[in-house]
Design an enzyme around this catalytic site. Structure first.
Site, PDB file in Angstrom:
ATOM      1  N   ASN A   9      -4.684  -0.030  -5.204  1.00  0.00           N
ATOM      2  CA  ASN A   9      -4.758   0.234  -3.769  1.00  0.00           C
ATOM      3  C   ASN A   9      -3.940   1.491  -3.494  1.00  0.00           C
ATOM      4  OD1 ASN A   9      -4.729   0.222  -0.999  1.00  0.00           O
ATOM      5  ND2 ASN A   9      -3.436  -1.594  -0.792  1.00  0.00           N
ATOM      6  N   TRP A  10      -4.646   2.580  -3.280  1.00  0.00           N
ATOM      7  CA  TRP A  10      -3.947   3.868  -3.082  1.00  0.00           C
ATOM      8  C   TRP A  10      -3.346   3.976  -1.687  1.00  0.00           C
ATOM      9  CZ3 TRP A  10      -7.945   7.949  -5.389  1.00  0.00           C
ATOM     10  CH2 TRP A  10      -8.128   7.663  -6.749  1.00  0.00           C
ATOM     11  N   LYS A  11      -3.707   3.077  -0.809  1.00  0.00           N
ATOM     12  CA  LYS A  11      -3.254   3.117   0.591  1.00  0.00           C
ATOM     13  C   LYS A  11      -3.542   4.507   1.192  1.00  0.00           C
ATOM     14  CE  LYS A  11       0.187  -0.299  -0.582  1.00  0.00           C
ATOM     15  NZ  LYS A  11       1.326  -1.066  -0.144  1.00  0.00           N
ATOM     16  N   HIS A  94      -5.357  -7.252   3.955  1.00  0.00           N
ATOM     17  CA  HIS A  94      -4.086  -6.807   3.389  1.00  0.00           C
ATOM     18  C   HIS A  94      -2.988  -7.057   4.418  1.00  0.00           C
ATOM     19  CE1 HIS A  94      -0.949  -4.239   1.747  1.00  0.00           C
ATOM     20  NE2 HIS A  94      -1.599  -4.294   0.600  1.00  0.00           N
ATOM     21  N   GLU A  96      -0.596  -5.355   5.365  1.00  0.00           N
ATOM     22  CA  GLU A  96      -0.312  -4.220   6.250  1.00  0.00           C
ATOM     23  C   GLU A  96      -1.304  -4.192   7.413  1.00  0.00           C
ATOM     24  OE1 GLU A  96      -0.261  -1.216   3.185  1.00  0.00           O
ATOM     25  OE2 GLU A  96       1.544  -2.141   2.385  1.00  0.00           O
ATOM     26  N   GLU A 166      -0.616 -11.929  -2.437  1.00  0.00           N
ATOM     27  CA  GLU A 166       0.365 -10.853  -2.353  1.00  0.00           C
ATOM     28  C   GLU A 166       1.522 -11.267  -1.440  1.00  0.00           C
ATOM     29  OE1 GLU A 166      -1.403  -6.772  -3.259  1.00  0.00           O
ATOM     30  OE2 GLU A 166      -1.803  -7.182  -1.171  1.00  0.00           O
ATOM     31  N   GLY A 172       5.695  -3.332  -2.352  1.00  0.00           N
ATOM     32  CA  GLY A 172       6.377  -2.055  -2.179  1.00  0.00           C
ATOM     33  C   GLY A 172       7.889  -2.157  -2.154  1.00  0.00           C
ATOM     34  N   SER A 212       4.569  -5.248  -6.306  1.00  0.00           N
ATOM     35  CA  SER A 212       5.454  -4.554  -7.253  1.00  0.00           C
ATOM     36  C   SER A 212       5.111  -4.823  -8.725  1.00  0.00           C
ATOM     37  CB  SER A 212       6.921  -4.900  -6.973  1.00  0.00           C
ATOM     38  OG  SER A 212       7.287  -4.435  -5.690  1.00  0.00           O
ATOM     39  N   GLY A 233      -0.275  -1.434  -5.959  1.00  0.00           N
ATOM     40  CA  GLY A 233      -0.061  -0.369  -4.981  1.00  0.00           C
ATOM     41  C   GLY A 233       0.568   0.843  -5.636  1.00  0.00           C
ATOM     42  N   GLY A 234       1.870   0.960  -5.527  1.00  0.00           N
ATOM     43  CA  GLY A 234       2.595   2.149  -5.994  1.00  0.00           C
ATOM     44  C   GLY A 234       2.249   2.575  -7.410  1.00  0.00           C
TER      45      GLY A 234
HETATM   46  C1  PEP Z   1      -0.250  -3.586  -2.329  1.00  0.00           C
HETATM   47  O1  PEP Z   1      -0.116  -2.757  -1.457  1.00  0.00           O
HETATM   48  O2  PEP Z   1      -1.255  -4.303  -2.310  1.00  0.00           O
HETATM   49  C2  PEP Z   1       0.771  -3.705  -3.355  1.00  0.00           C
HETATM   50  C3  PEP Z   1       0.738  -4.739  -4.133  1.00  0.00           C
HETATM   51  O3  PEP Z   1       1.723  -2.702  -3.409  1.00  0.00           O
HETATM   52  P1  PEP Z   1       2.869  -2.525  -4.519  1.00  0.00           P
HETATM   53  O4  PEP Z   1       2.236  -2.707  -5.870  1.00  0.00           O
HETATM   54  O5  PEP Z   1       3.375  -1.141  -4.314  1.00  0.00           O
HETATM   55  O6  PEP Z   1       3.895  -3.569  -4.244  1.00  0.00           O
END
Ligand code: PEP
Length: 249
Positions: A9-11, A94, A96, A166, A172, A212, A233-234
């Site tokens: 997920n590049w957001k 998600h 967010e 999640e 994050g 994470s 994500g990251g």
């Molecule tokens: C996400 O945004 O779905 C996510 C899991 O982010 P991260 O891996 O950065 O925690």
């Protein structure tokens, strides 16, 4: 048997040129044939990515879509147009979007229905925040999220979905759920699916962990019996890290 899946997920990150470079590094890598790799890029990148990529086992996803295919919805994105761009999956629910954009259970249900109608498969996210976990109400909330949105779909619709667990406190933050915590929640989610749709559906639905995930913890998380992969994500923004996670089964 559930498919193994690693979705990035590049957001709202990367310029289009950077996204293409990242996708190309993943596309040319030696990818395991039994893992579906999904890149959830910003809308702005999808047209270019479709021209560059699109070959199994790399799929292009959107991070959201609207409930309607066309009309007076300024600024929104039509699922049928996403399909036309070669998008095969869409992230729905998600945390967010739930928290910053107040997306309701019903709206998420309707988005999934709209996506499925045009042939796009949802990655349905659920997860609790820290307060809920500390209060010991995480299972209750996850059950509510799943029952109120995903379980409103029919058997044949749910069959096409992926679930991503999640925990919001792990997204994050650098704090990851322990493999035991992830396994406990994934087994719980699978049991919910079994109760509602039967054991075959439960065995075959992919349940991803997100929060994470990094090259250093992916192996342990993915080795849990009910963890079928990850939503990343990251670490998905760095080709080497993402490829290492893809190769962590
Ligand atoms: C996400 O945004 O779905 C996510 C899991 O982010 P991260 O891996 O950065 O925690």
């Amino acid at each position: 048997m559930a498919r193994k899946v690693v979705a990035g997920n590049w957001k709202m990150n990367t310029f289009v040129s950077e996204g293409i470079e990242l996708a190309n590094k993943i596309k040319v890598a030696d990818l395991p044939s039994d893992v579906d790799v999904i890149l959830a890029a910003p809308y702005t990148h999808l047209y270019a990515l479709q021209r560059e990529i699109i070959s199994y086992p790399v799929f292009i996803a959107a991070q959201n879509c609207h409930t309607h295919e066309s009309g007076a919805f300024t600024g929104e994105i039509s699922p049928i147009v996403l399909r036309d761009l070669g998008v095969t999956q869409v992230i729905i629910g998600h945390s967010e979007r739930r928290s910053y954009f107040n997306e309701s259970y019903e709206f998420l249900r309707d988005k999934m229905i709209a996506a499925l109608k045009v042939g796009i498969n949802p990655i349905f996210c659920c997860g609790e925040d820290l307060g809920i976990r500390e209060a010991g109400k995480h299972k209750e909330l996850i059950a509510e999220q799943i029952k109120s949105s995903l379980f409103q779909l029919s058997d044949s619709q749910v069959k096409k979905c992926i679930i991503a667990y999640e925990p919001v406190w792990a997204i994050g933050t650098g704090v990851t759920a322990s493999p035991e915590q992830a396994q406990e929640m994934h087994a719980f989610i699978r049991s919910l699916v079994a109760d509602k749709f039967g054991p075959e559906m439960a065995q075959n639905i992919s349940i991803l962990y997100g929060g994470s995930v990094k090259p250093g913890n992916a192996k342990e998380l993915f080795s849990q019996p009910d963890v079928d992969g990850g939503l990343i994500g990251g670490a998905a923004l760095d080709a080497d890290s993402f490829l290492s996670i893809i190769n962590s089964f």
